[in-house]
Scaffold this active site. Structure first.
Site, short mmCIF file in Angstrom:
data_model
loop_
_atom_site.label_atom_id
_atom_site.label_comp_id
_atom_site.label_asym_id
_atom_site.label_seq_id
_atom_site.Cartn_x
_atom_site.Cartn_y
_atom_site.Cartn_z
N CYS A 1 1.00 -1.18 0.07
CA CYS A 1 0.00 -0.15 -0.17
C CYS A 1 0.98 1.50 -0.23
CB CYS A 1 -0.96 -0.10 1.39
SG CYS A 1 -1.95 1.42 1.44
N HIS B 1 3.63 -8.54 13.20
CA HIS B 1 2.76 -8.47 11.96
C HIS B 1 3.56 -8.25 10.96
CE1 HIS B 1 0.09 -6.29 9.32
NE2 HIS B 1 -1.06 -6.61 10.18
N GLU C 1 3.32 -6.22 8.42
CA GLU C 1 3.64 -4.72 8.08
C GLU C 1 4.97 -4.33 9.15
OE1 GLU C 1 0.50 -1.93 8.24
OE2 GLU C 1 2.05 -0.36 8.60
N SER D 1 -6.26 -9.96 10.84
CA SER D 1 -6.69 -8.52 10.09
C SER D 1 -6.46 -7.62 11.23
CB SER D 1 -7.86 -8.55 9.35
OG SER D 1 -7.94 -7.23 9.26
N SER D 2 -5.23 -6.83 11.37
CA SER D 2 -5.14 -5.98 12.39
C SER D 2 -6.17 -4.75 12.44
CB SER D 2 -3.77 -5.16 12.28
OG SER D 2 -3.62 -4.14 13.09
N SER E 1 -9.98 -5.09 4.63
CA SER E 1 -9.64 -6.31 3.58
C SER E 1 -11.07 -7.24 3.33
CB SER E 1 -8.46 -7.09 4.16
OG SER E 1 -8.67 -7.24 5.56
C1 2E6 Z 1 -1.84 -3.34 4.20
C2 2E6 Z 1 -1.57 -2.57 5.33
C3 2E6 Z 1 -2.79 -2.17 5.95
O1 2E6 Z 1 -3.70 -6.96 9.32
P1 2E6 Z 1 -3.76 -5.56 8.46
O2 2E6 Z 1 -5.03 -4.99 9.11
O3 2E6 Z 1 -2.60 -4.76 8.45
O4 2E6 Z 1 -4.25 -5.98 6.95
P2 2E6 Z 1 -5.38 -6.30 6.03
O5 2E6 Z 1 -5.08 -7.09 5.09
O6 2E6 Z 1 -6.61 -6.88 7.06
O7 2E6 Z 1 -5.97 -4.90 5.78
C4 2E6 Z 1 -5.29 -4.09 4.73
C5 2E6 Z 1 -4.01 -3.62 4.85
C6 2E6 Z 1 -3.07 -3.94 4.06
N1 2E6 Z 1 -3.90 -2.72 5.78
FE1 F3S Z 2 -3.33 0.82 3.09
FE2 F3S Z 2 -4.61 1.67 5.29
FE3 F3S Z 2 -5.69 0.18 3.42
S1 F3S Z 2 -2.39 1.47 5.00
S2 F3S Z 2 -4.09 -1.18 2.32
S3 F3S Z 2 -5.15 2.43 3.05
S4 F3S Z 2 -5.87 -0.10 5.50
#
Ligand code: 2E6
Ligand code: F3S
Length: 316
Positions: A103, A131, A133, A230-231, A274
């Site tokens: 992202c 995590h 990230e 999923s954080s 997500s």
């Molecule tokens: C990338 C960065 C942040 O566990 P997290 O919430 O980080 O990730 P996803 O895949 O549930 O949510 C999207 C995402 C991607 N958030």
């Molecule tokens: Fe990026 Fe936030 Fe989604 S860091 S992947 S816009 S949850």
């Protein structure tokens, strides 16, 4: 059966579900399959959602935990959560065609980390251990130059070297309230600490938390559609609970525990960044089998963030 169904008012949070970074990451995998043909390998779940991952597998994606499992000569996509610098370096050394679905808001934190290290700072990184990230962001800087701070207690007890200039950065998907507390402790203890240029917690994370706050007070319970790894989804459960609503994470409609919903008259629903909207409809349909459901409209801020695709895929 219809006469005996109890009434249930649904408040469906807005905004919810897919963010611009997730949308882009999923699209990158789809376009890579179109462009190069199957299989396209993906390192780590592209986003933390089994339904999304299974859908992409059906189109020809192969998910692996590490680059070592990617055969020579096939394209590989890095997940939305970001990767340590060593990963693209290794891909390049092997001559792999790689596409980075990190992202852009995570990449922005990576660049800030690099810059702060160049300027001689030691970084306190607020995030959750293990995590992907966090692993990816730690992998942007030399070992020992960044320290993880997970809790308020850790912020109180951390003991940096006296001569170190300090800065802090954060994971993008943290609790807005917990992070503000931790930052408050750091600022009190280290008044000269350098803050990020903008907010590191991303717009999608903070908007979804605010949307839960806006409805939780009127809800007897809340379902958060999302995965247990999923954080950002886990944070939504915490926010709802702190606002006084019982809350649970559900992956999809079939996971609803109807005994847990006994006596609930108003139910809140939201979805992590997500979780696709189709799963929200699936949950509503599953509820409608047991309840006389009435959806009450909920207003929320409009999101119009769109991220560019990597140059190589744009024409596709
Ligand atoms: C990338 C960065 C942040 O566990 P997290 O919430 O980080 O990730 P996803 O895949 O549930 O949510 C999207 C995402 C991607 N958030
Ligand atoms: Fe990026 Fe936030 Fe989604 S860091 S992947 S816009 S949850």
């Amino acid at each position: 059966m219809s006469e005996t169904r109890p009434p249930l008012t649904l408040l469906i949070a807005a905004p919810r579900g897919f963010c611009a970074g997730v949308d882009r990451a999923v699209r990158i995998v789809e376009l890579a399959i179109e462009r190069y043909g199957a299989p396209v390998y993906v390192r780590h779940e592209i986003v933390h959602n089994k339904f999304v991952v299974e859908g992409l597998k059906a189109k020809g994606a192969v998910f692996v935990p590490e680059l070592d499992e990617v055969p020579d000569g096939v394209p590989v996509v890095f997940s939305a959560h970001g990767v340590p610098k060593a990963v693209p370096a290794k891909a390049q050394a092997r001559g792999l065609n790689y596409l980075d679905a990190t992202c852009p808001l995570v990449s922005k934190v990576h660049r800030q980390a690099e810059r702060l290290i160049e300027q001689g700072y030691h970084i306190l990184f607020i995030g959750h251990e293990g995590h992907p990230e966090v692993i990816g962001t730690f992998g942007q800087v030399p070992e020992g130059r960044m320290t993880l701070v997970e809790t308020r207690e850790a912020a109180e007890s951390i003991a940096p070297q006296a001569d170190e200039r300090l800065a802090f950065l954060t994971q993008t998907t943290l609790s807005v309230d917990d992070t503000a507390e931790i930052v408050g402790v750091l600022r009190r203890r280290f008044p000269a600490i350098q803050a990020p240029r903008g907010e590191d917690i991303c717009y999608a994370t903070s908007n979804r938390q605010a949307a839960v706050k806006a409805i939780a007070g009127r809800c007897d319970a809340m379902l958060v559609i999302g995965a247990s790894n999923s954080s950002n989804s886990l944070r939504l459960v915490e926010v709802a609970e702190r606002e006084g609503a019982r809350a649970r994470l559900v992956a999809r409609g079939r996971d609803i525990d109807f005994a847990w919903l006994e006596g609930v008259r108003t139910l809140g629903i939201t979805a992590g960044a997500s979780a696709p909207e189709v799963l929200v409809r699936e949950v509503v349909d599953a509820l409608a089998q047991h309840f006389e459901v009435v959806e009450e409209p909920v207003d929320g801020v409009e999101e119009n963030m769109v991220f560019k695709l990597p140059a190589g895929l744009r024409a596709a």
